[in-house]
Motif scaffolding. Structure first.
Motif, PDB file in Angstrom:
ATOM      1  N   CYS A 116       0.845  -1.208   0.000  1.00 37.71           N
ATOM      2  CA  CYS A 116       0.000   0.000   0.000  1.00 37.71           C
ATOM      3  C   CYS A 116       0.875   1.251   0.000  1.00 37.71           C
ATOM      4  O   CYS A 116       0.616   2.195  -0.751  1.00 37.71           O
ATOM      5  CB  CYS A 116      -0.914   0.012   1.226  1.00 37.71           C
ATOM      6  SG  CYS A 116      -2.077  -1.372   1.311  1.00 37.71           S
ATOM      7  N   GLY A 119       2.166   2.119  -3.267  1.00 32.53           N
ATOM      8  CA  GLY A 119       1.209   2.557  -4.286  1.00 32.53           C
ATOM      9  C   GLY A 119       0.354   1.503  -4.943  1.00 32.53           C
ATOM     10  O   GLY A 119      -0.466   1.834  -5.808  1.00 32.53           O
ATOM     11  N   GLN A 122      -4.837   0.858  -1.577  1.00 32.88           N
ATOM     12  CA  GLN A 122      -5.170   1.925  -0.641  1.00 32.88           C
ATOM     13  C   GLN A 122      -5.972   1.370   0.533  1.00 32.88           C
ATOM     14  O   GLN A 122      -6.792   0.473   0.372  1.00 32.88           O
ATOM     15  CB  GLN A 122      -5.977   3.019  -1.346  1.00 32.88           C
ATOM     16  CG  GLN A 122      -5.161   3.818  -2.359  1.00 32.88           C
ATOM     17  CD  GLN A 122      -5.982   4.897  -3.033  1.00 32.88           C
ATOM     18  OE1 GLN A 122      -7.104   4.654  -3.457  1.00 32.88           O
ATOM     19  NE2 GLN A 122      -5.420   6.095  -3.139  1.00 32.88           N
ATOM     20  N   LEU A 240      -7.977  -1.403  -4.533  1.00 35.07           N
ATOM     21  CA  LEU A 240      -7.079  -0.781  -5.510  1.00 35.07           C
ATOM     22  C   LEU A 240      -7.448   0.686  -5.687  1.00 35.07           C
ATOM     23  O   LEU A 240      -8.622   1.058  -5.543  1.00 35.07           O
ATOM     24  CB  LEU A 240      -7.166  -1.489  -6.859  1.00 35.07           C
ATOM     25  CG  LEU A 240      -6.683  -2.938  -6.937  1.00 35.07           C
ATOM     26  CD1 LEU A 240      -6.732  -3.423  -8.375  1.00 35.07           C
ATOM     27  CD2 LEU A 240      -5.280  -3.101  -6.364  1.00 35.07           C
ATOM     28  N   PRO A 241      -6.485   1.545  -6.023  1.00 29.94           N
ATOM     29  CA  PRO A 241      -6.802   2.952  -6.282  1.00 29.94           C
ATOM     30  C   PRO A 241      -7.866   3.122  -7.359  1.00 29.94           C
ATOM     31  O   PRO A 241      -8.725   3.999  -7.255  1.00 29.94           O
ATOM     32  CB  PRO A 241      -5.450   3.532  -6.726  1.00 29.94           C
ATOM     33  CG  PRO A 241      -4.435   2.666  -6.054  1.00 29.94           C
ATOM     34  CD  PRO A 241      -5.031   1.282  -6.073  1.00 29.94           C
ATOM     35  N   SER A 242      -7.826   2.284  -8.387  1.00 28.22           N
ATOM     36  CA  SER A 242      -8.811   2.385  -9.480  1.00 28.22           C
ATOM     37  C   SER A 242     -10.210   2.064  -8.985  1.00 28.22           C
ATOM     38  O   SER A 242     -11.184   2.674  -9.420  1.00 28.22           O
ATOM     39  CB  SER A 242      -8.425   1.444 -10.620  1.00 28.22           C
ATOM     40  OG  SER A 242      -8.316   0.100 -10.155  1.00 28.22           O
ATOM     41  N   ALA A 244     -11.326   2.510  -5.867  1.00 28.52           N
ATOM     42  CA  ALA A 244     -11.745   3.627  -5.021  1.00 28.52           C
ATOM     43  C   ALA A 244     -12.218   4.808  -5.855  1.00 28.52           C
ATOM     44  O   ALA A 244     -13.187   5.493  -5.499  1.00 28.52           O
ATOM     45  CB  ALA A 244     -10.599   4.046  -4.113  1.00 28.52           C
ATOM     46  N   ALA A 245     -11.546   5.049  -6.974  1.00 29.70           N
ATOM     47  CA  ALA A 245     -11.894   6.181  -7.830  1.00 29.70           C
ATOM     48  C   ALA A 245     -13.254   6.007  -8.493  1.00 29.70           C
ATOM     49  O   ALA A 245     -13.992   6.977  -8.683  1.00 29.70           O
ATOM     50  CB  ALA A 245     -10.810   6.376  -8.899  1.00 29.70           C
ATOM     51  N   LYS A 248     -16.635   4.963  -5.063  1.00 31.92           N
ATOM     52  CA  LYS A 248     -16.580   5.542  -3.721  1.00 31.92           C
ATOM     53  C   LYS A 248     -17.876   5.314  -2.945  1.00 31.92           C
ATOM     54  O   LYS A 248     -17.848   5.011  -1.747  1.00 31.92           O
ATOM     55  CB  LYS A 248     -16.288   7.045  -3.779  1.00 31.92           C
ATOM     56  CG  LYS A 248     -16.137   7.648  -2.391  1.00 31.92           C
ATOM     57  CD  LYS A 248     -15.857   9.136  -2.410  1.00 31.92           C
ATOM     58  CE  LYS A 248     -15.763   9.662  -0.981  1.00 31.92           C
ATOM     59  NZ  LYS A 248     -15.534  11.129  -0.935  1.00 31.92           N
ATOM     60  N   LYS A 338      -1.670   9.617   0.703  1.00 32.08           N
ATOM     61  CA  LYS A 338      -1.445   8.995  -0.595  1.00 32.08           C
ATOM     62  C   LYS A 338      -2.011   7.579  -0.645  1.00 32.08           C
ATOM     63  O   LYS A 338      -2.335   7.073  -1.728  1.00 32.08           O
ATOM     64  CB  LYS A 338       0.056   8.956  -0.912  1.00 32.08           C
ATOM     65  CG  LYS A 338       0.722  10.311  -1.056  1.00 32.08           C
ATOM     66  CD  LYS A 338       0.262  11.039  -2.296  1.00 32.08           C
ATOM     67  CE  LYS A 338       1.029  12.352  -2.477  1.00 32.08           C
ATOM     68  NZ  LYS A 338       0.578  13.087  -3.686  1.00 32.08           N
ATOM     69  N   TYR A 339      -2.105   6.933   0.531  1.00 32.95           N
ATOM     70  CA  TYR A 339      -2.565   5.549   0.496  1.00 32.95           C
ATOM     71  C   TYR A 339      -3.608   5.198   1.560  1.00 32.95           C
ATOM     72  O   TYR A 339      -4.032   4.042   1.647  1.00 32.95           O
ATOM     73  CB  TYR A 339      -1.380   4.582   0.596  1.00 32.95           C
ATOM     74  CG  TYR A 339      -0.606   4.611   1.894  1.00 32.95           C
ATOM     75  CD1 TYR A 339      -0.889   3.708   2.923  1.00 32.95           C
ATOM     76  CD2 TYR A 339       0.426   5.519   2.089  1.00 32.95           C
ATOM     77  CE1 TYR A 339      -0.170   3.709   4.109  1.00 32.95           C
ATOM     78  CE2 TYR A 339       1.147   5.536   3.271  1.00 32.95           C
ATOM     79  CZ  TYR A 339       0.858   4.619   4.274  1.00 32.95           C
ATOM     80  OH  TYR A 339       1.585   4.624   5.447  1.00 32.95           O
ATOM     81  N   LEU A 341      -7.448   6.291   2.754  1.00 32.60           N
ATOM     82  CA  LEU A 341      -8.621   7.048   2.319  1.00 32.60           C
ATOM     83  C   LEU A 341      -9.370   7.597   3.530  1.00 32.60           C
ATOM     84  O   LEU A 341     -10.446   7.121   3.900  1.00 32.60           O
ATOM     85  CB  LEU A 341      -9.528   6.160   1.473  1.00 32.60           C
ATOM     86  CG  LEU A 341      -8.870   5.561   0.216  1.00 32.60           C
ATOM     87  CD1 LEU A 341      -9.803   4.564  -0.451  1.00 32.60           C
ATOM     88  CD2 LEU A 341      -8.476   6.668  -0.758  1.00 32.60           C
TER      89      LEU A 341
END
Length: 350
Positions: A116, A119, A122, A240-242, A244-245, A248, A338-339, A341
């Motif tokens: 995490c 990168g 998250q 994964l960041p993707s 979360a984006a 949400k 950055k990691y 939320l």
């Protein structure tokens, strides 16, 4: 006379059609206040479709205590979420599955947090923390107490790389005043670790429940040593960041439901209930599962709210990050935002 009968029949048909279509005609009703309102018949709206969420877990109490409670209590259903649990052996495998698209969310132990920080994933909710580690030693190690850990020099030690197992190994070596070069380290998955200990092919290992319990049950004269370090071993829920984006809203709903489960399950008086859920899920003896309730401090939603407010949660993750930096797994400090939320956590907490 024929014309009269024809007209009369036509009038009857018109009246009959009007009566049959009355359910489509606005009906004037009188409210208790005396005012009138116009209503039309309505069909009940369809219930919202449930969002399917694939969740990765490990077969231990630390992974399942909150999520099983939330499922059993119906908290995910309240959020219109359809949860499916999938078993994995360790955090790195879970993250690989998320990257492959088969898993949406996952629970991880301490070791996978470095992924995490670097990168790959998250954190959207802390789960638990403990400040001690354990190592299991066989008689062949010559070790019976923590003070005798220096005798591990030259011994064969099994560990699971990239997980909390490797972190525990590093901690044990630090307590012993040894380095990785001083031992014969064998990296393997948790199942093979159990087999290696039972067969006596290694002298010691750093495992976690339920594998540590299996080793202790099957290895005569094995000793599990608990040692304190300055380590902070956190477990968390990740995506994964993707994901979360793009999701949400789903993430907040899942977190909100999970927090309700954690609030109930964190209370000691409710542990027997949670143990029963865990034992049933993993087909284990409830009596044997009870020992795992002492593995960590289980965060309630109130604990998390307090620690977020007073910044002590930040300090825990910063200390954890420094451990990875000191061990070389992370090159330099990374801002927590950055990691982690924090916006999802705060929104779910309300």
């Amino acid at each position: 006379m024929k014309k009269f009968l024809s007209v009369l029949l036509t009038l009857c048909m018109v009246v009959s059609m009007g009566a049959c279509s009355g359910n489509k005609t606005p009906v004037e009703t009188t409210n208790p206040s005396g005012s009138t309102s116009t209503e039309t018949s309505k069909t009940d709206p369809k219930p919202p479709e449930k969002t399917k969420v694939n969740v990765a877990y490990m077969p231990n109490y630390a992974s399942l205590w909150g999520v099983l409670t939330a499922m059993d209590k119906g908290y995910f259903e309240e959020e219109s979420l359809d949860i499916t649990l999938w078993e994995f052996a360790d955090g790195p495998s879970e993250i690989a599955a998320m990257e492959g698209g088969s898993i949406d969310l996952a629970y991880i132990g301490h070791g996978a947090h470095k992924l995490c920080i670097n990168g790959q994933a998250q954190i959207f909710l802390p789960s638990s923390v403990h400040n001690t580690d354990r190592i299991i030693v066989l008689p062949s190690s010559g070790v019976k107490t923590v003070e005798e850990l220096p005798k591990l020099k030259g011994k064969k030690i099994a560990f699971n790389g990239g997980s909390s197992s490797e972190t525990a190994l590093n901690g044990a070596l630090k307590v012993a005043g040894l380095t990785r070069d001083d031992i014969k380290g064998y990296e393997m998955d948790a199942t093979n670790m159990v087999a290696a200990m039972v067969s006596g092919n290694v002298d010691a290992c750093t495992a976690w429940n339920p594998y540590s319990n299996q080793i202790m049950e099957n290895c005569k004269d094995a000793v599990e040593l608990e040692f304190a370090t300055d380590a902070v071993n956190l477990s968390s829920w990740i995506c994964l960041p993707s994901y979360a984006a793009k999701n949400k809203d789903t993430l907040v709903k899942f977190t909100r439901a999970l927090l309700k489960g954690m609030e109930f399950a964190a209370k000691e008086e409710n542990w027997p209930y949670v143990v029963e859920l865990y034992a049933k899920k993993c087909a284990k003896d409830p009596k044997g599962c009870e020992v795992e309730t002492a593995d960590a401090q289980w965060f309630s939603s109130e604990d998390i709210k307090t620690k977020i407010h007073d910044k002590s949660m930040d300090e825990l993750y910063k200390r954890q990050q420094q451990m990875f930096i000191d061990g070389g797994a992370v090159k330099e400090p990374v801002d927590l935002s950055k990691y982690i939320l924090f916006d999802v956590i705060k929104e779910a907490l309300g």
